[in-house]
Design a protein around this motif. Structure first.
Motif, mmCIF file in Angstrom:
data_model
loop_
_atom_site.group_PDB
_atom_site.id
_atom_site.type_symbol
_atom_site.label_atom_id
_atom_site.label_comp_id
_atom_site.label_asym_id
_atom_site.label_seq_id
_atom_site.Cartn_x
_atom_site.Cartn_y
_atom_site.Cartn_z
ATOM 1 N N LEU A 178 0.840 -1.205 0.000
ATOM 2 C CA LEU A 178 0.000 0.000 0.000
ATOM 3 C C LEU A 178 0.877 1.259 0.000
ATOM 4 O O LEU A 178 0.641 2.207 -0.749
ATOM 5 C CB LEU A 178 -0.903 -0.037 1.235
ATOM 6 N N GLY A 179 1.896 1.241 0.853
ATOM 7 C CA GLY A 179 2.799 2.388 0.956
ATOM 8 C C GLY A 179 3.515 2.676 -0.351
ATOM 9 O O GLY A 179 3.629 3.832 -0.774
ATOM 10 N N MET A 180 3.965 1.618 -1.007
ATOM 11 C CA MET A 180 4.705 1.793 -2.265
ATOM 12 C C MET A 180 3.802 2.421 -3.330
ATOM 13 O O MET A 180 4.220 3.280 -4.088
ATOM 14 C CB MET A 180 5.245 0.444 -2.773
ATOM 15 N N LYS A 181 2.548 1.969 -3.334
ATOM 16 C CA LYS A 181 1.600 2.500 -4.314
ATOM 17 C C LYS A 181 1.276 3.969 -4.023
ATOM 18 O O LYS A 181 1.213 4.809 -4.921
ATOM 19 C CB LYS A 181 0.308 1.665 -4.285
ATOM 20 N N ALA A 182 1.108 4.266 -2.745
ATOM 21 C CA ALA A 182 0.747 5.627 -2.345
ATOM 22 C C ALA A 182 1.892 6.610 -2.582
ATOM 23 O O ALA A 182 1.670 7.765 -2.928
ATOM 24 C CB ALA A 182 0.340 5.648 -0.873
ATOM 25 N N LYS A 183 3.130 6.145 -2.420
ATOM 26 C CA LYS A 183 4.286 7.039 -2.458
ATOM 27 C C LYS A 183 4.378 7.824 -3.773
ATOM 28 O O LYS A 183 4.615 9.029 -3.762
ATOM 29 C CB LYS A 183 5.574 6.242 -2.212
ATOM 30 N N MET A 220 1.758 10.531 -3.650
ATOM 31 C CA MET A 220 2.039 11.536 -2.619
ATOM 32 C C MET A 220 3.223 12.424 -3.016
ATOM 33 O O MET A 220 3.195 13.627 -2.796
ATOM 34 C CB MET A 220 2.326 10.854 -1.281
ATOM 35 N N ASP A 221 4.253 11.814 -3.586
ATOM 36 C CA ASP A 221 5.437 12.592 -3.973
ATOM 37 C C ASP A 221 5.108 13.634 -5.038
ATOM 38 O O ASP A 221 5.792 14.654 -5.152
ATOM 39 C CB ASP A 221 6.553 11.668 -4.477
ATOM 40 N N ARG A 222 4.061 13.371 -5.814
ATOM 41 C CA ARG A 222 3.644 14.335 -6.844
ATOM 42 C C ARG A 222 2.661 15.355 -6.293
ATOM 43 O O ARG A 222 2.306 16.308 -6.974
ATOM 44 C CB ARG A 222 2.914 13.591 -7.977
ATOM 45 N N GLY A 223 2.156 15.088 -5.089
ATOM 46 C CA GLY A 223 1.148 15.990 -4.515
ATOM 47 C C GLY A 223 -0.259 15.650 -4.954
ATOM 48 O O GLY A 223 -1.179 16.445 -4.788
ATOM 49 N N ASP A 224 -0.441 14.444 -5.526
ATOM 50 C CA ASP A 224 -1.782 13.987 -5.912
ATOM 51 C C ASP A 224 -2.427 13.267 -4.734
ATOM 52 O O ASP A 224 -1.730 12.763 -3.844
ATOM 53 C CB ASP A 224 -1.704 12.993 -7.081
ATOM 54 N N LEU A 225 -3.751 13.149 -4.775
ATOM 55 C CA LEU A 225 -4.438 12.404 -3.725
ATOM 56 C C LEU A 225 -4.316 10.907 -3.974
ATOM 57 O O LEU A 225 -4.209 10.448 -5.114
ATOM 58 C CB LEU A 225 -5.919 12.787 -3.666
ATOM 59 N N VAL A 226 -4.353 10.149 -2.887
ATOM 60 C CA VAL A 226 -4.378 8.692 -2.917
ATOM 61 C C VAL A 226 -5.850 8.290 -3.123
ATOM 62 O O VAL A 226 -6.748 9.014 -2.690
ATOM 63 C CB VAL A 226 -3.801 8.183 -1.564
ATOM 64 N N PRO A 227 -6.130 7.140 -3.786
ATOM 65 C CA PRO A 227 -7.526 6.782 -4.059
ATOM 66 C C PRO A 227 -8.397 6.701 -2.796
ATOM 67 O O PRO A 227 -7.945 6.265 -1.738
ATOM 68 C CB PRO A 227 -7.424 5.395 -4.718
ATOM 69 N N ASP A 228 -9.652 7.118 -2.965
ATOM 70 C CA ASP A 228 -10.602 7.143 -1.841
ATOM 71 C C ASP A 228 -10.676 5.810 -1.107
ATOM 72 O O ASP A 228 -10.655 5.774 0.122
ATOM 73 C CB ASP A 228 -12.011 7.487 -2.357
ATOM 74 N N GLU A 229 -10.785 4.703 -1.870
ATOM 75 C CA GLU A 229 -11.019 3.410 -1.195
ATOM 76 C C GLU A 229 -9.846 3.047 -0.282
ATOM 77 O O GLU A 229 -10.041 2.402 0.757
ATOM 78 C CB GLU A 229 -11.322 2.285 -2.203
ATOM 79 N N VAL A 230 -8.652 3.498 -0.627
ATOM 80 C CA VAL A 230 -7.478 3.206 0.201
ATOM 81 C C VAL A 230 -7.579 3.923 1.546
ATOM 82 O O VAL A 230 -7.468 3.300 2.613
ATOM 83 C CB VAL A 230 -6.170 3.623 -0.526
#
Ligand code: ADP
Length: 190
Positions: free
Chosen positions: A46-51, A54-64
């Motif tokens: 999950l962290g790898m996908k979110a990173k 996040m590093d781009r300043g985009d939001l992580v998907p709602d379901e996560v």
């Protein structure tokens, strides 16, 4: 229960004020940003996908993030209340949060929205970036993207809580203790 949404753009001071409020009101602090950074540090899938997002300043998907909050609520059955910091950030998250709390027979008590203008936010985040080690604090382009995500997807949630008569806006400029004082006044009047 006392359930607060601490709201405002990146750099508004949500983390700083949350830390004061959890002590004073004996609340559990749920920061989706902190939880996600914990997942990254632990090297989870999950962290790898979110990173990347996040590093781009985009939001992580709602379901996560909704799933993360749901399990944190389940893991704290005896909490006197919660401070939600950095959540909800979209309409889907706000609706999901209302439903999760309703299942537990409780609800959001208030949204405390910190108001700070963009120039000051950029200044604070670049300053924090010198030491935070956060990729998303490092340059103005990413910070501008975070502020834009906030303005497009998150700021409209003020209307969502205003419609429930739960919105209070607080000036986020001034000393940390002055701002804390103003937050305390609002909370004590709930
Ligand atoms: P800030 O509010 O200073 O931007 P946070 O620590 O709250 O910082 O969030 C950092 C990043 O984590 C966000 O830019 C986003 O990518 C992700 N994130 C945090 N909370 C959420 C959320 N509720 N929904 C989607 N993404 C989130």
């Amino acid at each position: 229960m006392l359930n607060l949404v601490l709201f405002g753009p990146p750099g508004a001071g949500k983390g700083t004020q949350s830390n004061l409020l959890i002590d004073k009101y004996n609340l559990v602090h749920l920061s989706t940003g902190d939880i996600l950074r914990g997942e990254i540090a632990a090297g989870t899938a999950l962290g790898m996908k979110a990173k990347t997002l996040m590093d781009r300043g985009d939001l992580v998907p709602d379901e996560v993030v909704i799933g993360m909050i749901s399990s944190k609520l389940d893991n704290n059955p005896t909490a006197k209340g919660f401070i939600f910091d950095g959540f909800p950030r979209t309409a889907a998250q706000a609706t999901a949060l209302d439903n999760l709390l309703a299942e537990k027979g409780t609800a959001i008590s208030a949204m405390l929205s910190l108001k700070v203008e963009d120039e000051e936010l950029i200044r604070r985040l670049l300053e924090r970036g010198k030491n935070s080690g956060r990729e998303d604090d490092k340059n103005e382009e990413i910070i501008a993207n975070r502020i834009q995500e906030y303005n497009n997807k998150t700021a409209p949630l003020k209307e969502f809580y205003a419609a429930q008569n739960k919105l209070s806006e607080i000036e986020g400029i001034g000393s940390i203790s002055d701002i804390a004082e103003k937050l305390n006044e609002v909370i004590d009047s709930i």
